[in-house]
Design a protein around this motif. Structure first.
Motif, PDB file in Angstrom:
ATOM      1  N   ALA A 133       0.942  -1.502  -0.240  1.00  0.00           N
ATOM      2  CA  ALA A 133       0.266   0.080   0.249  1.00  0.00           C
ATOM      3  C   ALA A 133       0.971   1.175   0.345  1.00  0.00           C
ATOM      4  CB  ALA A 133      -0.720   0.125   1.450  1.00  0.00           C
ATOM      5  N   VAL A 134       2.214   1.263   1.135  1.00  0.00           N
ATOM      6  CA  VAL A 134       3.172   2.394   0.568  1.00  0.00           C
ATOM      7  C   VAL A 134       3.126   2.628  -0.204  1.00  0.00           C
ATOM      8  CG1 VAL A 134       4.551   3.336   1.680  1.00  0.00           C
ATOM      9  CG2 VAL A 134       3.618   2.022   3.671  1.00  0.00           C
ATOM     10  N   LEU A 135       4.134   1.120  -0.906  1.00  0.00           N
ATOM     11  CA  LEU A 135       4.643   1.605  -2.379  1.00  0.00           C
ATOM     12  C   LEU A 135       3.731   2.075  -3.750  1.00  0.00           C
ATOM     13  CD1 LEU A 135       6.746  -2.071  -2.199  1.00  0.00           C
ATOM     14  CD2 LEU A 135       7.386   0.625  -2.822  1.00  0.00           C
ATOM     15  N   SER A 136       2.879   2.339  -3.139  1.00  0.00           N
ATOM     16  CA  SER A 136       1.146   2.166  -4.013  1.00  0.00           C
ATOM     17  C   SER A 136       1.044   3.652  -4.303  1.00  0.00           C
ATOM     18  CB  SER A 136       0.456   1.531  -4.453  1.00  0.00           C
ATOM     19  OG  SER A 136      -1.002   2.212  -5.499  1.00  0.00           O
ATOM     20  N   LEU A 137       0.895   3.780  -2.901  1.00  0.00           N
ATOM     21  CA  LEU A 137       0.210   5.323  -2.179  1.00  0.00           C
ATOM     22  C   LEU A 137       0.967   5.999  -2.264  1.00  0.00           C
ATOM     23  CD1 LEU A 137      -2.616   4.077  -0.923  1.00  0.00           C
ATOM     24  CD2 LEU A 137      -3.115   4.339  -2.343  1.00  0.00           C
ATOM     25  N   ARG A 138       2.229   6.111  -1.671  1.00  0.00           N
ATOM     26  CA  ARG A 138       3.090   7.158  -1.901  1.00  0.00           C
ATOM     27  C   ARG A 138       4.335   7.297  -2.324  1.00  0.00           C
ATOM     28  NH1 ARG A 138       6.216  10.600  -1.652  1.00  0.00           N
ATOM     29  NH2 ARG A 138       7.779  11.411   0.186  1.00  0.00           N
ATOM     30  N   TYR A 139       4.738   6.336  -3.178  1.00  0.00           N
ATOM     31  CA  TYR A 139       5.260   6.865  -4.520  1.00  0.00           C
ATOM     32  C   TYR A 139       4.987   6.767  -6.069  1.00  0.00           C
ATOM     33  CZ  TYR A 139       8.785   6.014  -0.554  1.00  0.00           C
ATOM     34  OH  TYR A 139       9.344   6.183   0.196  1.00  0.00           O
ATOM     35  N   LYS A 140       4.419   5.131  -5.896  1.00  0.00           N
ATOM     36  CA  LYS A 140       3.580   4.652  -7.600  1.00  0.00           C
ATOM     37  C   LYS A 140       2.712   5.643  -7.535  1.00  0.00           C
ATOM     38  CE  LYS A 140       2.954   1.619 -10.741  1.00  0.00           C
ATOM     39  NZ  LYS A 140       3.330   2.238 -12.182  1.00  0.00           N
ATOM     40  N   TRP A 141       1.808   6.629  -7.122  1.00  0.00           N
ATOM     41  CA  TRP A 141       0.777   7.576  -6.796  1.00  0.00           C
ATOM     42  C   TRP A 141       1.823   8.725  -7.367  1.00  0.00           C
ATOM     43  CZ3 TRP A 141      -4.615   7.252  -7.250  1.00  0.00           C
ATOM     44  CH2 TRP A 141      -4.813   8.962  -7.791  1.00  0.00           C
ATOM     45  N   ASN A 142       2.466   9.321  -6.908  1.00  0.00           N
ATOM     46  CA  ASN A 142       3.055  10.525  -6.961  1.00  0.00           C
ATOM     47  C   ASN A 142       4.609  10.383  -8.128  1.00  0.00           C
ATOM     48  OD1 ASN A 142       1.495  12.043  -5.111  1.00  0.00           O
ATOM     49  ND2 ASN A 142       2.640  10.490  -3.034  1.00  0.00           N
ATOM     50  N   ASN A 143       4.106   9.492  -8.410  1.00  0.00           N
ATOM     51  CA  ASN A 143       5.077   9.381 -10.202  1.00  0.00           C
ATOM     52  C   ASN A 143       7.347   9.260  -9.029  1.00  0.00           C
ATOM     53  OD1 ASN A 143       3.530   8.775 -11.784  1.00  0.00           O
ATOM     54  ND2 ASN A 143       2.832  11.019 -12.377  1.00  0.00           N
TER      55      ASN A 143
END
Length: 124
Positions: A82-92
């Motif tokens: 979830a952190v990988l997706s929402l913090r990093y992937k979501w913010n490019n």
């Protein structure tokens, strides 16, 4: 559906999710870019389905201690995902290698424990 069947299906869901995870890790570590969003979503969907089924089996029916530990490890892995997706992937932002590795280690250890319960009939 009996507990053994739920655990078997959960293992299969996690196995297919792991194939996506290995592919994504390969993409991330082969270069300085993130894997495609569709692959991350497919991976997360399958892992969430496996996690939900395992949690249901554990809470409604009861599972061996090793499967309970696997559930805990998968919850840790889900948090990392979830952190990988929402913090990093979501913010490019580029996925941090250390978090990808921690996420993978928790998931792999959980998978090994759950697979041992299913394949060996371990009582934990």
């Amino acid at each position: 559906m009996d507990v053994a069947s739920m655990l078997q299906v959960s293992v299969l869901l996690f196995l297919v999710a792991a194939l996506g995870g290995v592919t994504m890790a390969g993409i991330r570590f082969a270069g300085k870019h993130n894997p495609p969003a569709w692959l991350a979503m497919f991976h997360g969907l399958l892992a969430a389905a496996g996690l939900t089924l395992l949690a249901y089996a554990a809470l409604a029916e009861g599972v061996p201690a090793m499967a309970q530990l696997a559930l805990l490890l998968f919850l840790v892995a889900a948090g990392g995902g979830a952190v990988l997706s929402l913090r990093y992937k979501w913010n490019n932002l580029l996925l941090p290698a250390w978090l990808v590795i921690v996420h993978a280690l928790a998931a792999v250890l959980g998978f090994v424990l759950l697979a041992a319960v299913v394949l060996l009939g371990a009582d934990g």
